[in-house]
Design a protein around this motif. Structure first.
Motif, PDB file in Angstrom:
ATOM      1  N   ALA A   1      30.184 -22.115  -4.174  1.00  0.00           N
ATOM      2  CA  ALA A   1      29.426 -20.877  -3.964  1.00  0.00           C
ATOM      3  C   ALA A   1      28.158 -21.234  -3.212  1.00  0.00           C
ATOM      4  O   ALA A   1      27.701 -22.382  -3.224  1.00  0.00           O
ATOM      5  CB  ALA A   1      29.085 -20.204  -5.286  1.00  0.00           C
ATOM      6  N   ILE A   2      27.580 -20.253  -2.552  1.00  0.00           N
ATOM      7  CA  ILE A   2      26.307 -20.442  -1.866  1.00  0.00           C
ATOM      8  C   ILE A   2      25.267 -19.558  -2.552  1.00  0.00           C
ATOM      9  O   ILE A   2      25.567 -18.418  -2.944  1.00  0.00           O
ATOM     10  CB  ILE A   2      26.431 -20.100  -0.363  1.00  0.00           C
ATOM     11  N   LEU A   3      24.085 -20.100  -2.760  1.00  0.00           N
ATOM     12  CA  LEU A   3      23.019 -19.316  -3.375  1.00  0.00           C
ATOM     13  C   LEU A   3      22.378 -18.463  -2.292  1.00  0.00           C
ATOM     14  O   LEU A   3      21.524 -18.927  -1.535  1.00  0.00           O
ATOM     15  CB  LEU A   3      21.986 -20.234  -4.032  1.00  0.00           C
ATOM     16  N   ASP A   4      22.826 -17.219  -2.213  1.00  0.00           N
ATOM     17  CA  ASP A   4      22.319 -16.302  -1.203  1.00  0.00           C
ATOM     18  C   ASP A   4      20.932 -15.818  -1.602  1.00  0.00           C
ATOM     19  O   ASP A   4      20.563 -15.801  -2.782  1.00  0.00           O
ATOM     20  CB  ASP A   4      23.275 -15.113  -1.057  1.00  0.00           C
ATOM     21  N   ALA A   5      20.151 -15.412  -0.605  1.00  0.00           N
ATOM     22  CA  ALA A   5      18.799 -14.908  -0.839  1.00  0.00           C
ATOM     23  C   ALA A   5      18.606 -13.638  -0.033  1.00  0.00           C
ATOM     24  O   ALA A   5      19.085 -13.523   1.099  1.00  0.00           O
ATOM     25  CB  ALA A   5      17.753 -15.941  -0.443  1.00  0.00           C
TER      26      ALA A   5
ATOM     27  N   ARG B   1       0.825  -1.215   0.000  1.00  0.00           N
ATOM     28  CA  ARG B   1       0.000   0.000   0.000  1.00  0.00           C
ATOM     29  C   ARG B   1       0.855   1.258   0.000  1.00  0.00           C
ATOM     30  O   ARG B   1       0.383   2.338  -0.342  1.00  0.00           O
ATOM     31  CB  ARG B   1      -0.918   0.009   1.219  1.00  0.00           C
ATOM     32  N   ALA B   2       2.117   1.131   0.376  1.00  0.00           N
ATOM     33  CA  ALA B   2       3.014   2.286   0.438  1.00  0.00           C
ATOM     34  C   ALA B   2       3.615   2.640  -0.913  1.00  0.00           C
ATOM     35  O   ALA B   2       4.453   3.547  -0.999  1.00  0.00           O
ATOM     36  CB  ALA B   2       4.135   2.015   1.447  1.00  0.00           C
ATOM     37  N   GLY B   3       3.215   1.936  -1.971  1.00  0.00           N
ATOM     38  CA  GLY B   3       3.774   2.211  -3.288  1.00  0.00           C
ATOM     39  C   GLY B   3       5.135   1.589  -3.506  1.00  0.00           C
ATOM     40  O   GLY B   3       5.898   2.030  -4.362  1.00  0.00           O
ATOM     41  N   THR B   4       5.429   0.552  -2.740  1.00  0.00           N
ATOM     42  CA  THR B   4       6.672  -0.188  -2.911  1.00  0.00           C
ATOM     43  C   THR B   4       6.346  -1.617  -3.309  1.00  0.00           C
ATOM     44  O   THR B   4       5.184  -2.022  -3.349  1.00  0.00           O
ATOM     45  CB  THR B   4       7.509  -0.188  -1.621  1.00  0.00           C
ATOM     46  N   VAL B   5       7.388  -2.398  -3.569  1.00  0.00           N
ATOM     47  CA  VAL B   5       7.212  -3.811  -3.874  1.00  0.00           C
ATOM     48  C   VAL B   5       8.271  -4.603  -3.125  1.00  0.00           C
ATOM     49  O   VAL B   5       9.437  -4.221  -3.060  1.00  0.00           O
ATOM     50  CB  VAL B   5       7.291  -4.075  -5.396  1.00  0.00           C
ATOM     51  N   LEU B   6       7.843  -5.702  -2.498  1.00  0.00           N
ATOM     52  CA  LEU B   6       8.739  -6.628  -1.805  1.00  0.00           C
ATOM     53  C   LEU B   6       8.939  -7.858  -2.675  1.00  0.00           C
ATOM     54  O   LEU B   6       7.970  -8.412  -3.209  1.00  0.00           O
ATOM     55  CB  LEU B   6       8.130  -7.065  -0.469  1.00  0.00           C
ATOM     56  N   PHE B   7      10.193  -8.289  -2.810  1.00  0.00           N
ATOM     57  CA  PHE B   7      10.438  -9.489  -3.602  1.00  0.00           C
ATOM     58  C   PHE B   7      11.684 -10.205  -3.103  1.00  0.00           C
ATOM     59  O   PHE B   7      12.496  -9.660  -2.342  1.00  0.00           O
ATOM     60  CB  PHE B   7      10.569  -9.159  -5.087  1.00  0.00           C
ATOM     61  N   VAL B   8      11.803 -11.470  -3.526  1.00  0.00           N
ATOM     62  CA  VAL B   8      12.980 -12.270  -3.231  1.00  0.00           C
ATOM     63  C   VAL B   8      13.990 -12.063  -4.350  1.00  0.00           C
ATOM     64  O   VAL B   8      13.640 -12.115  -5.535  1.00  0.00           O
ATOM     65  CB  VAL B   8      12.629 -13.762  -3.125  1.00  0.00           C
ATOM     66  N   ALA B   9      15.241 -11.832  -3.975  1.00  0.00           N
ATOM     67  CA  ALA B   9      16.332 -11.736  -4.939  1.00  0.00           C
ATOM     68  C   ALA B   9      17.408 -12.739  -4.541  1.00  0.00           C
ATOM     69  O   ALA B   9      17.565 -13.060  -3.365  1.00  0.00           O
ATOM     70  CB  ALA B   9      16.901 -10.313  -4.964  1.00  0.00           C
ATOM     71  N   SER B  10      18.143 -13.233  -5.517  1.00  0.00           N
ATOM     72  CA  SER B  10      19.140 -14.259  -5.226  1.00  0.00           C
ATOM     73  C   SER B  10      20.390 -14.050  -6.061  1.00  0.00           C
ATOM     74  O   SER B  10      20.342 -13.411  -7.120  1.00  0.00           O
ATOM     75  CB  SER B  10      18.557 -15.658  -5.489  1.00  0.00           C
ATOM     76  N   LYS B  11      21.495 -14.582  -5.578  1.00  0.00           N
ATOM     77  CA  LYS B  11      22.731 -14.611  -6.361  1.00  0.00           C
ATOM     78  C   LYS B  11      23.682 -15.633  -5.748  1.00  0.00           C
ATOM     79  O   LYS B  11      23.625 -15.923  -4.541  1.00  0.00           O
ATOM     80  CB  LYS B  11      23.398 -13.236  -6.425  1.00  0.00           C
ATOM     81  N   ALA B  12      24.541 -16.182  -6.590  1.00  0.00           N
ATOM     82  CA  ALA B  12      25.556 -17.127  -6.138  1.00  0.00           C
ATOM     83  C   ALA B  12      26.763 -16.356  -5.618  1.00  0.00           C
ATOM     84  O   ALA B  12      27.343 -15.537  -6.334  1.00  0.00           O
ATOM     85  CB  ALA B  12      25.958 -18.053  -7.280  1.00  0.00           C
ATOM     86  N   VAL B  13      27.135 -16.589  -4.352  1.00  0.00           N
ATOM     87  CA  VAL B  13      28.253 -15.913  -3.710  1.00  0.00           C
ATOM     88  C   VAL B  13      29.409 -16.911  -3.575  1.00  0.00           C
ATOM     89  O   VAL B  13      29.253 -17.951  -2.940  1.00  0.00           O
ATOM     90  CB  VAL B  13      27.858 -15.383  -2.318  1.00  0.00           C
TER      91      VAL B  13
END
Length: 596
Positions: free
Chosen positions: A278-282, A252-264
């Motif tokens: 590597a670990i798949l970070d989230a 409702r605040a005009g934002t968006v929450l999402f999951v992001a990932s990358k291999a570290v």
């Protein structure tokens, strides 16, 4: 990563660091509940919005027009910079094994005279009663083997008929988390119902073996589309992370929450994995839709010890050296607190947004709660806040994706949490009549009439139950709806939503003649208001008159018999009161070997 210690609170400020220093940082000893705040200091946040040119109002390659934004000022620039199709091509495969082409003909696939390029899968309705909640069903089908029908975003009604279908160009492209949400326009403050989804390539062997199964390949993005099926904007992850298919929630605040990932990159030998691994970070990311800025992030690797994972680090040898220790798969928000599910930890975490602290952990090796009868869960998905101290989830109960055995039958689950005694008890359970074991994916949705809707993840079913639920071995109790996808297709989530679609493009028409019979076909992909069709015909394209005043719409495409010789025909879409909603182009009668 640099550390500041102020009044005993450890706060992280993100800087760009070399891979070597990042590895050294990640190998530190993890201290749980240390109060590591991830509230960002925005002045040092990196990851600006990708710079793209304003899209023209012509159709995209996948059929989406870009909605115009004629707002004045600097904010209009940021809006234009996020309104073009993305992830229209699959990620490059990690090996030479081809993905089999989809099945686009046969009993499991729809084909249409008016829309010859659309081949959505068929849905078989098994159980249908009058006691379902209102709304249509939202599916984003794909397959681990050969896909039946095209991948893409599909809306079907209770009869299993398509309402709207947007196919993808390749079986190596998928949509996920396809649903209806409320978009609060950052320019006007007005709220409107929209469609949202993730688009990209999911790591599915043998085509993709560079990441753990189910990981999001680089290059994905999120779509927001209005009720006219016009693209409002696309959204990307920040500071080197990839948009992940598991969650995309508008606020409702005009934002968006999402999951992001990358291999570290990380030496995994302390955990039993490869040295050069590597670990798949989230990470939870929250982006302001008006400015495109990252306003909050919470990195799992900063707060949770991967040694607690239920997935062995040795599995990394089967996925390009990358270990999926966490597998974050859902985010929910209430009152400044987040509920985050991590499948491979067998745990759900409640997190303070203001401090970044883990307030409690439910499940896993460090659970703050004990469990009553039937309350334990394993490999779970879709954890959601419910009223009071209740939460819901889809309990997969199965399995480590590289060959593990099931812990228990998959089912929907509602838990009541006693925060004083630190005890979790099962309040409701929802089992399928076939006794399913879903190795991944799945969801459980509260419906407005008190029913519960369950998508069975990697099993090709979706079901609806009255709120009272059922128990294992009694899957038909309180079942009001059940359906099966074609072949071995599945969908990350399957949801029931109410939706009013009014396409910006016109209806489609086609006219065929065979053995003296003439049929006019009419369809309007995505129109939820069309109730009937009107047919016009004439000897000349510019001299048409009504020959069929009203013919009830039947399914996605309606075949309308006519005695008119034409040879020119046109259709009009009518609402329930007979008002004309849209008019097709004029088409000419074609002879056919047979009529569908």
């Amino acid at each position: 990563m640099h550390w500041l210690f102020t009044r005993g609170i450890c706060m992280t400020i993100r800087f760009k660091v070399s891979a070597l220093s990042l590895v050294k940082h990640r190998s530190r000893v993890f201290t749980r509940r240390a109060g590591m705040a991830s509230a960002l200091l925005l002045a040092v946040v990196t990851g600006a919005t990708p710079s793209v040119a304003r899209a023209a109002p012509s159709p995209s390659p996948l059929g989406l027009h870009v909605a115009r934004h004629d707002h004045a000022g600097a904010d209009a620039v940021s809006s234009r910079h996020r309104a073009r199709p993305c992830a229209t091509r699959p990620a490059p495969p990690s090996n030479t094994v081809p993905t089999p082409p989809p099945v686009t003909a046969g009993s499991g696939v729809w084909s249409f005279v008016t829309e010859p390029r659309l081949h959505p899968m068929r849905v078989t309705v098994i159980t249908r009663t009058p006691h379902t909640a209102p709304g249509d069903i939202f599916v984003a089908p794909y397959a681990a083997g050969r896909m039946v029908g095209q991948t893409g975003s599909l809306i079907v009604d209770n009869a299993g008929d398509p309402v709207w279908f947007r196919p993808l160009a390749s079986a190596k492209l998928q949509n996920a988390d396809f649903r209806v949400q409320t978009y609060h326009d950052p320019h006007t403050g007005k709220a409107q119902r929209v469609l949202t989804w993730w688009q990209g390539s999911i790591a599915i062997p043998p085509t993709y073996t560079n990441l753990p199964i189910g990981g999001a390949e680089p290059g994905g993005c999120y779509y927001i589309v209005d009720s006219h099926y016009r693209l409002i904007r696309t959204v990307f992850a920040r500071h080197g992370f990839n948009p992940d298919e598991h969650e995309f929630t508008l606020t409702r605040a005009g934002t968006v929450l999402f999951v992001a990932s990358k291999a570290v990159p990380m030496d995994l030998t302390p955990y039993g994995g490869p040295k050069d691994g590597a670990i798949l970070d989230a990470e939870v990311q929250e982006v302001d839709l008006r400015t495109g800025r990252l306003v909050f992030s919470w990195d799992m690797l900063d707060h949770v010890d991967p040694a607690d994972s239920e997935t062995p680090a040795s599995d990394a040898t089967k996925s390009g050296g990358v270990w999926d220790a966490f597998h974050m798969n859902s985010i929910d928000e209430r009152g400044g607190e987040l509920l985050v599910s991590a499948r491979n930890m067998w745990a759900v975490y409640k997190i303070s947004k203001s401090s970044g602290r883990i307030l409690w952990q439910l499940g896993g090796k460090r659970s703050d709660f004990t469990f009553g009868t039937n309350a334990e869960f394993f490999w779970q998905h879709d954890a959601r806040f419910r009223a009071g101290n209740r939460i819901s989830m889809f309990d997969d109960g199965c399995c480590n994706l590289t060959g593990g055995r099931p812990e228990q039958q998959s089912h929907g689950l509602i838990l009541s949490l006693d925060l004083r005694r630190h005890r979790a008890d099962a309040v409701r359970t929802y089992y399928h009549k076939r006794g399913l074991y879903s190795p991944s994916e799945g969801n459980m949705q509260a419906l407005p009439n008190g029913n519960e809707f369950v998508g069975w993840g990697q099993n090709p079913y979706y079901s609806e139950y009255t709120g009272a639920g059922n128990s294992q071995g009694h899957g038909t109790v309180n079942l009001v709806y059940d359906a099966r996808l074609a072949g071995f297709n599945f969908s990350y989530r399957i949801l029931r939503n109410t939706w009013i679609g009014t396409p910006h493009y016109p209806p489609r028409a086609a006219a065929r003649s065979s053995a003296g019979q003439r049929v006019v076909y009419a369809s309007w992909n995505g129109s939820t208001q069309t109730r009937a069709w009107q047919v016009l015909a004439g000897r000349h394209a510019d001299e048409l008159s009504v020959v069929v005043r009203r013919y009830a719409r039947v399914g996605f495409e309606t075949g309308i018999p006519t005695n008119s010789r034409g040879p020119y025909f046109q259709v009009r879409a009518l609402d329930g009161r007979g008002k004309v909603l849209g008019t097709s182009k004029v088409v000419k009668l074609r002879r056919a070997d047979f009529l569908p």
